[in-house]
Write an enzyme that holds these catalytic residues in place. Structure first.
Site, PDB file in Angstrom:
ATOM      1  N   LYS A 155      -9.109  13.968  30.365  1.00 57.23           N
ATOM      2  CA  LYS A 155      -7.792  14.024  30.088  1.00 57.23           C
ATOM      3  C   LYS A 155      -6.933  15.095  30.400  1.00 57.23           C
ATOM      4  O   LYS A 155      -6.148  15.271  31.214  1.00 57.23           O
ATOM      5  CB  LYS A 155      -7.315  13.342  28.770  1.00 57.23           C
ATOM      6  CG  LYS A 155      -8.033  11.870  28.242  1.00 57.23           C
ATOM      7  CD  LYS A 155      -7.588  11.468  26.880  1.00 57.23           C
ATOM      8  CE  LYS A 155      -8.264  12.433  25.885  1.00 57.23           C
ATOM      9  NZ  LYS A 155      -9.527  12.459  25.851  1.00 57.23           N
ATOM     10  N   THR A 156      -7.349  16.233  29.681  1.00 60.96           N
ATOM     11  CA  THR A 156      -7.049  17.378  29.697  1.00 60.96           C
ATOM     12  C   THR A 156      -6.845  17.913  31.290  1.00 60.96           C
ATOM     13  O   THR A 156      -6.046  18.501  31.769  1.00 60.96           O
ATOM     14  CB  THR A 156      -7.462  18.597  28.700  1.00 60.96           C
ATOM     15  OG1 THR A 156      -7.277  17.906  27.469  1.00 60.96           O
ATOM     16  CG2 THR A 156      -6.757  19.873  29.072  1.00 60.96           C
ATOM     17  N   ASP A 214      -3.105  17.663  21.673  1.00 59.82           N
ATOM     18  CA  ASP A 214      -4.503  17.493  21.322  1.00 59.82           C
ATOM     19  C   ASP A 214      -4.752  18.834  20.359  1.00 59.82           C
ATOM     20  O   ASP A 214      -4.578  19.948  21.093  1.00 59.82           O
ATOM     21  CB  ASP A 214      -5.319  17.375  22.329  1.00 59.82           C
ATOM     22  CG  ASP A 214      -7.032  17.120  21.774  1.00 59.82           C
ATOM     23  OD1 ASP A 214      -7.241  17.442  20.724  1.00 59.82           O
ATOM     24  OD2 ASP A 214      -7.819  16.748  22.651  1.00 59.82           O
TER      25      ASP A 214
HETATM   26  N1  LIG Z   1     -14.596  15.357  37.630  1.00 58.70           N
HETATM   27  C1  LIG Z   1     -15.130  16.278  37.097  1.00 58.70           C
HETATM   28  N2  LIG Z   1     -16.253  16.917  37.578  1.00 58.70           N
HETATM   29  C2  LIG Z   1     -16.690  17.763  36.792  1.00 58.70           C
HETATM   30  N3  LIG Z   1     -16.539  17.967  35.567  1.00 58.70           N
HETATM   31  C3  LIG Z   1     -15.412  17.254  34.993  1.00 58.70           C
HETATM   32  C4  LIG Z   1     -14.594  16.413  35.666  1.00 58.70           C
HETATM   33  N4  LIG Z   1     -13.644  16.049  34.981  1.00 58.70           N
HETATM   34  C5  LIG Z   1     -13.740  16.757  33.653  1.00 58.70           C
HETATM   35  N5  LIG Z   1     -14.999  17.654  33.802  1.00 58.70           N
HETATM   36  C6  LIG Z   1     -15.321  18.473  32.784  1.00 58.70           C
HETATM   37  O1  LIG Z   1     -15.743  17.624  31.531  1.00 58.70           O
HETATM   38  C7  LIG Z   1     -15.285  18.649  30.299  1.00 58.70           C
HETATM   39  C8  LIG Z   1     -14.252  17.467  29.334  1.00 58.70           C
HETATM   40  O2  LIG Z   1     -13.011  17.453  30.074  1.00 58.70           O
HETATM   41  P1  LIG Z   1     -11.708  17.294  29.560  1.00 58.70           P
HETATM   42  O3  LIG Z   1     -10.312  17.441  30.514  1.00 58.70           O
HETATM   43  O4  LIG Z   1     -11.486  18.541  28.415  1.00 58.70           O
HETATM   44  O5  LIG Z   1     -11.781  16.097  28.689  1.00 58.70           O
HETATM   45  P2  LIG Z   1     -10.713  15.448  27.602  1.00 58.70           P
HETATM   46  O6  LIG Z   1      -9.643  16.008  27.469  1.00 58.70           O
HETATM   47  O7  LIG Z   1     -10.596  13.890  27.919  1.00 58.70           O
HETATM   48  O8  LIG Z   1     -11.354  15.767  26.255  1.00 58.70           O
HETATM   49  C9  LIG Z   1     -14.562  19.744  30.950  1.00 58.70           C
HETATM   50  O9  LIG Z   1     -15.450  20.714  30.679  1.00 58.70           O
HETATM   51  C10 LIG Z   1     -14.244  19.397  32.233  1.00 58.70           C
HETATM   52  O10 LIG Z   1     -14.556  20.642  33.025  1.00 58.70           O
HETATM   53 MG   LIG Z   2      -8.336  17.104  26.065  1.00 63.56          MG
END
Ligand SMILES: Nc1ncnc2c1ncn2[C@@H]1O[C@H](COP(=O)(O)OP(=O)(O)O)[C@@H](O)[C@H]1O
Ligand SMILES: [Mg+2]
Length: 301
Positions: free
Chosen positions: A3-4, A27
């Site tokens: 999401k982030t 968040d």
């Molecule tokens: N397409 C992608 N390929 C590789 N790593 C990813 C990808 N999407 C997200 N990540 C990794 O996954 C982890 C969680 O992502 P994040 O955006 O923080 O998720 P959320 O906000 O939903 O909790 C981070 O370390 C991010 O770098």
């Molecule tokens: Mg997040």
């Protein structure tokens, strides 16, 4: 789930197209600071050319909110009543839920006051449950305020009957309640205005996220909110070998099929798993190109 990461990449893509973007982190994990490798402040501050970032912190907003209430109360009551009133407020300020009310209040302020200064406001939200509760806040608060107003009106009527005198002045407490209600209604209307607010749901092709996201979509739809699309993140790369990969790939294909079927009504963007995690502008640029580039919607080789 991403999401982030996706919210940040979307902000970057829009800024690159010349749009003025406000990126709001709601968040408590506040990962936007980590992704942009720049600390987000609680007040609006440019974090990248074209992107203004702001971090909404529930705890801080709760304290700020309570202070505002105290100041308002101080104007209304005599000093003898004030001490007791402040004691009550201190008590209320530790009640569960105050943080959420304050968080929503700040988000509402940003929505109402920033519409003219930005082309796009992106909210990076907390996990689903927390966010859904937050979105139900205006409805809850509006009925709560209505109940408070009713009690206040009864009290005023009672006082008038006892004192047998009519005061022409508007009651300051009723006015404050009325103003709060109007603001909440405005924010709620904005959230439900389909050409103003859209929700983008981010999921990975696995059982639990599919079910969780479907529930969130149903709940948003029930509240008459606009879901403008889904992002299916972390699709496995092609042409890898080995039994482990083949097994995961097979499972993923099944889930992707299911996502196509069960989320058929929403436009979808499919994003591959990168070879590294995603932080820093360079990586984010790559992702923002994928997000805005041609998306053939084909996770299958
Ligand atoms: N397409 C992608 N390929 C590789 N790593 C990813 C990808 N999407 C997200 N990540 C990794 O996954 C982890 C969680 O992502 P994040 O955006 O923080 O998720 P959320 O906000 O939903 O909790 C981070 O370390 C991010 O770098
Ligand atoms: Mg997040």
């Amino acid at each position: 789930m991403g999401k982030t990461t996706c919210a940040s990449a979307l902000a970057l893509a829009a800024a690159r197209k010349g749009k003025r973007v406000l990126l709001v982190s709601t968040d408590p994990a506040h990962s936007t600071s980590d992704i942009f490798e720049r600390l987000f402040s609680r007040e609006e501050e440019e974090i990248y050319p074209g992107i203004v970032g702001v971090e909404v912190d529930g705890d801080f907003e709760a304290r700020r909110y309570i202070e505002t209430v105290k100041n308002q109360i101080a104007k209304l009551f005599s000093s003898s009543v004030l001490k007791e009133a402040e004691r009550q407020i201190e008590l209320v300020s530790t009640m569960p839920g105050v943080e959420e009310v304050a968080l929503f209040d700040r988000m509402g302020d940003l929505i109402v006051t920033c519409v003219d200064s930005y082309d796009l406001i992106i909210f990076d939200t907390a996990p689903t449950g927390h966010t859904m509760r937050l979105l139900r806040m205006p409805e809850l608060m509006i009925s709560w305020i209505a109940a408070l107003s009713k009690r206040r009106k009864n009290l005023i009527t009672l006082n008038r009957n006892i004192e047998r005198e009519e005061s022409g002045e508007a009651d300051p407490i009723l006015t404050t309640l009325e103003r709060r209600k109007e603001k909440l209604e405005l924010v709620r209307a904005r959230l439900m205005q389909h050409n103003f607010t859209g929700f983008v749901l981010v999921l990975v092709p696995e059982r639990l996220p599919i079910e969780e996201t479907l529930r969130a979509a149903g709940s948003l739809r029930d509240s008459n909110m606009n879901i403008c699309g889904i992002i299916v993140n972390r699709i496995l790369p092609e042409n890898l070998n080995g039994a482990f990969y083949q097994a995961r790939r097979k499972q993923e294909q099944t889930y992707c099929e299911e996502i196509r079927r069960r989320f058929a009504e929403y436009p979808a963007i499919w994003i591959r798993q990168f070879e590294t995690d995603i932080y820093g502008i360079k990586n984010l640029e790559r992702l923002s190109e994928v997000l805005t580039g041609p998306n053939d919607g084909a996770p299958f080789g």
